[in-house]
Design a protein around this motif. Structure first.
Motif, PDB file in Angstrom:
ATOM      1  N   LEU A   1       0.679  -1.325   0.048  1.00  0.00           N
ATOM      2  CA  LEU A   1       0.053   0.067  -0.148  1.00  0.00           C
ATOM      3  C   LEU A   1       0.905   1.216   0.068  1.00  0.00           C
ATOM      4  O   LEU A   1       0.365   2.392  -0.646  1.00  0.00           O
ATOM      5  N   ASP A   2       1.842   1.264   0.926  1.00  0.00           N
ATOM      6  CA  ASP A   2       2.838   2.450   0.798  1.00  0.00           C
ATOM      7  C   ASP A   2       3.456   2.871  -0.638  1.00  0.00           C
ATOM      8  O   ASP A   2       3.321   4.081  -1.020  1.00  0.00           O
TER       9      ASP A   2
ATOM     10  N   PHE B   1       0.439   6.879   6.815  1.00  0.00           N
ATOM     11  CA  PHE B   1      -0.782   7.590   7.393  1.00  0.00           C
ATOM     12  C   PHE B   1      -0.798   9.011   6.626  1.00  0.00           C
ATOM     13  O   PHE B   1      -1.882   9.401   6.150  1.00  0.00           O
ATOM     14  N   GLN B   2       0.553   9.726   7.018  1.00  0.00           N
ATOM     15  CA  GLN B   2       0.558  11.164   6.459  1.00  0.00           C
ATOM     16  C   GLN B   2       0.230  11.028   4.905  1.00  0.00           C
ATOM     17  O   GLN B   2      -0.466  12.086   4.389  1.00  0.00           O
ATOM     18  N   LEU B   3       0.942  10.014   4.104  1.00  0.00           N
ATOM     19  CA  LEU B   3       0.631  10.119   2.756  1.00  0.00           C
ATOM     20  C   LEU B   3      -0.920   9.994   2.350  1.00  0.00           C
ATOM     21  O   LEU B   3      -1.487  10.581   1.528  1.00  0.00           O
TER      22      LEU B   3
ATOM     23  N   LEU C   1      -8.504   4.268   4.321  1.00  0.00           N
ATOM     24  CA  LEU C   1      -7.735   3.661   3.172  1.00  0.00           C
ATOM     25  C   LEU C   1      -6.783   2.541   3.424  1.00  0.00           C
ATOM     26  O   LEU C   1      -6.602   1.547   3.006  1.00  0.00           O
ATOM     27  N   MET C   2      -6.095   2.889   4.498  1.00  0.00           N
ATOM     28  CA  MET C   2      -5.178   1.912   5.328  1.00  0.00           C
ATOM     29  C   MET C   2      -5.825   0.846   5.696  1.00  0.00           C
ATOM     30  O   MET C   2      -5.305  -0.428   5.678  1.00  0.00           O
ATOM     31  N   MET C   3      -7.031   0.809   6.317  1.00  0.00           N
ATOM     32  CA  MET C   3      -7.795  -0.191   6.970  1.00  0.00           C
ATOM     33  C   MET C   3      -9.268  -0.282   6.283  1.00  0.00           C
ATOM     34  O   MET C   3     -10.097  -0.141   6.954  1.00  0.00           O
ATOM     35  N   PRO C   4      -9.400  -0.941   5.031  1.00  0.00           N
ATOM     36  CA  PRO C   4     -10.885  -0.695   4.383  1.00  0.00           C
ATOM     37  C   PRO C   4     -11.663  -1.462   5.342  1.00  0.00           C
ATOM     38  O   PRO C   4     -11.423  -2.293   5.833  1.00  0.00           O
TER      39      PRO C   4
END
Length: 466
Positions: A162-163, A213-215, A261-264
Motif C-alpha cells: 500500500l505505501d 498515514f501522512q501520505l 484507506l489503510m484499513m478498508p
C-alpha cells in the motif's frame, strides 16, 4: 426475550429515514397498517419475529432496535439537568429521550458546548463543536468509508504494497514525489506539501505506519475533497458558522478517510471479528500503529456490518484529554475520564503493556477497558519526549467478543468504581478523592476525620424512592 421490547420511535425513524409510508412498510413486513401504527406508538412490543423481519427486509442491524443508546442519552440528559440545578426523574427523562430523540440530541449538544439558552456562557470552542458533531454522528461517515474502500480495492490491483501504491498514485495522478528529510532539516513539521517543487516532504522521525498515514491524509485532500465538503455541509449551522471549526472538521475527516484507506472497512471489520479484536494482530495485518488501529475500531458502525461500539480517549500524565472519539454515548463519550482509578491512567506505570479493567460508573453501567501507552513519533535524543496513554472501552455486554476478556467471568468479576472526575463524581467514600463535587453540600466535622477531607450529602439525581 426476558422483557418486552418497546422500540416504536426507532421503527418510525427507520421508516421516515427511508422515505416509506406506513402502508409500504406494513406491506413489506406482512403487517396491517393499524398494527404498525400501534408498534410505532409503543402500544405493542416489538416481537422477535418482526425484529428479524425488519433486519432481513431493510438490511439493518438488530442492535439498532435493542441497543442502550437511548438509555445512555437519557443518563446524559439527567446528569446535565442535575448539574444545572434542575433534577428530573430518570423515568421521565428516559421516556422523553425515546420519544423525542432529535430534541434530546440537540439538548445534549447545547450542554456539551456550554451554549445553554438563557445564559451568558462563552461561545463554544471550535474543538467542542467538532467533538459534538463527531459524537452525534457516532464517529461513522459511510460515504467516506465507501470512497476510501473503493480506492483501496483499486490500489490492490497494482500488486504493490500500500505505501508504494500510494506513492505511485501521488506521482502518476498528481505529479507529486515523496522525500523523507532529516529531522534537523525539518525540525518543526512532520509533513509538508512543497507546492513549488511538487513534493511531499516527510520527517524521518515518523515510523513506517505514520509515514503511510501522512501520505494517505495528503491523498485525501486531493481525491476526497468533494466527499469531505459534502460531509461538512451536513454539520449543524452553529459549526458551519465558525470557520476554524469547519477547518478542524475537515482535518478530522481527512484523517478518517486516510485510516479507511489503510484499513478498508469490510476487510478490517472481518479481521477484527475473527481475531477477537486483537490489537497487535491488526497492527501487523494492516501495517498500522496501535493508536491508528484503536481509532479505527471506534468507526465500525456500518449497518449490517457493525463492530463493537468502542470509545477512545487519549490523555497525558496530567489527565488532560487530547482525543475523544466514540461510536455511541458511553460514559465519558462527551466529557469526563479524569478518574485516577480508571486503567487509562494506570497505563503510565507500565509503559508498552496492554492493561485491562472492568469498571463501573456511578449510574451502574459497567465498562471493559483496554489501555496502553503510545508515542506519536520517534524522538531525537535531548528533545522533549511526549507521552500519552489511550483507553479503548466498550459496554461490558460487548466484551465477550474480545480476546482480552478470555478466561474472565464477566458476570462475577469485581468492578473498579470509577467516575468522570472528582468535581463531577458524587461517590462519598472514595479514598482517591482530591476535590468535592461541584454544588455539594459540604459537612464540616472538626471532631472526626473521615477517609477523605471532604464530607458531603449525596447530590440528588431527582428520582423518588421506589
Amino acid at each position: 426475550m426476558e422483557r418486552k421490547l418497546f422500540a416504536g420511535p426507532r421503527v418510525r425513524r427507520l421508516r421516515m429515514g427511508m422515505g416509506l409510508t406506513q402502508s409500504r412498510m406494513a406491506a413489506d413486513l406482512g403487517l396491517s397498517v393499524s398494527y404498525l401504527n400501534l408498534l410505532e406508538h409503543n402500544q405493542r412490543p416489538l416481537s422477535a419475529k418482526v425484529l428479524l423481519k425488519l433486519a432481513e427486509t431493510y438490511e439493518v442491524d438488530v442492535r439498532q432496535f435493542t441497543s442502550a443508546d437511548s438509555d445512555r442519552r437519557a443518563e446524559d440528559i439527567a446528569a446535565a439537568l442535575a448539574k444545572a440545578g434542575a433534577p428530573v426523574s430518570r423515568t421521565d427523562v428516559r421516556e422523553f429521550a425515546e420519544q423525542f430523540p432529535d430534541i434530546a440530541a440537540a439538548l445534549l449538544r447545547l450542554a456539551e458546548t456550554g451554549d445553554a439558552p438563557g445564559t451568558a456562557a462563552a461561545p463554544p470552542s471550535p474543538l467542542a463543536l467538532v467533538r459534538a458533531h463527531l459524537l452525534d454522528r457516532g464517529n461513522h461517515f459511510a460515504d467516506l468509508d465507501s470512497h476510501a474502500e473503493a480506492l483501496a480495492d483499486e490500489l490492490r490491483l497494482s500488486g504493490l504494497p500500500l505505501d508504494a501504491a500510494v506513492q505511485e498514485r501521488l506521482r502518476t495522478r498528481h505529479g507529486l514525489s515523496v522525500r523523507v528529510l532529516p529531522w534537523d532539516v525539518m525540525p518543526d513539521k512532520l509533513r509538508r506539501h512543497d507546492h513549488h517543487n511538487r513534493q511531499i516532504l516527510l520527517s524521518e522521525v515518523l515510523d513506517s505506519a505514520s509515514r503511510l498515514f501522512q501520505l494517505c491524509v495528503q491523498l485525501a485532500q486531493l481525491e476526497a475533497k468533494a466527499e469531505i465538503e459534502a460531509e461538512i455541509a451536513t454539520a449543524a449551522p452553529q459549526l458551519q458558522a465558525v470557520p476554524v471549526a469547519g477547518q478542524l472538521l475537515a482535518a478530522n475527516l481527512a484523517s478518517y478517510w486516510a485510516a479507511a484507506l489503510m484499513m478498508p472497512y469490510a476487510r478490517f471489520h472481518a479481521a477484527a471479528e475473527s481475531s477477537g479484536y486483537d490489537m497487535e494482530l491488526l497492527q501487523a495485518r494492516f501495517s498500522a500503529g496501535f493508536e491508528q488501529v484503536a481509532h479505527r475500531l471506534t468507526t465500525l458502525q456500518r449497518p449490517g456490518m457493525r463492530g463493537i461500539p468502542f470509545m477512545l480517549l487519549r490523555t497525558d500524565r496530567a489527565g488532560q484529554i487530547s482525543k475523544r472519539f466514540a461510536a455511541g454515548r458511553l460514559p465519558f463519550a462527551a466529557d469526563g475520564g479524569q478518574c485516577p482509578l480508571w486503567v487509562l491512567h494506570e497505563a503510565f506505570e507500565q509503559p508498552g503493556r496492554i492493561l485491562t479493567q472492568i469498571a463501573e460508573v456511578e449510574g451502574g453501567e459497567r465498562l471493559f477497558s483496554i489501555a496502553r501507552t503510545v508515542r506519536p513519533q520517534i524522538t531525537p535524543w535531548g528533545a522533549e519526549r511526549p507521552r500519552f496513554a489511550i483507553a479503548l472501552a466498550c459496554a461490558l455486554d460487548h466484551a465477550r467478543g474480545l480476546v482480552y476478556a478470555n478466561g474472565i467471568d464477566l458476570n462475577s468479576h469485581p468492578a473498579a468504581p470509577i467516575g468522570p472526575g472528582c468535581t463531577a463524581c458524587t461517590r462519598p467514600d472514595c479514598r482517591q478523592r482530591s476535590a468535592p463535587p461541584t454544588g455539594a453540600d459540604l459537612q464540616i466535622d472538626r471532631v472526626n476525620r473521615g477517609l477523605t477531607p471532604y464530607s458531603f450529602n449525596r447530590i440528588s439525581t431527582g428520582d423518588s424512592a421506589s
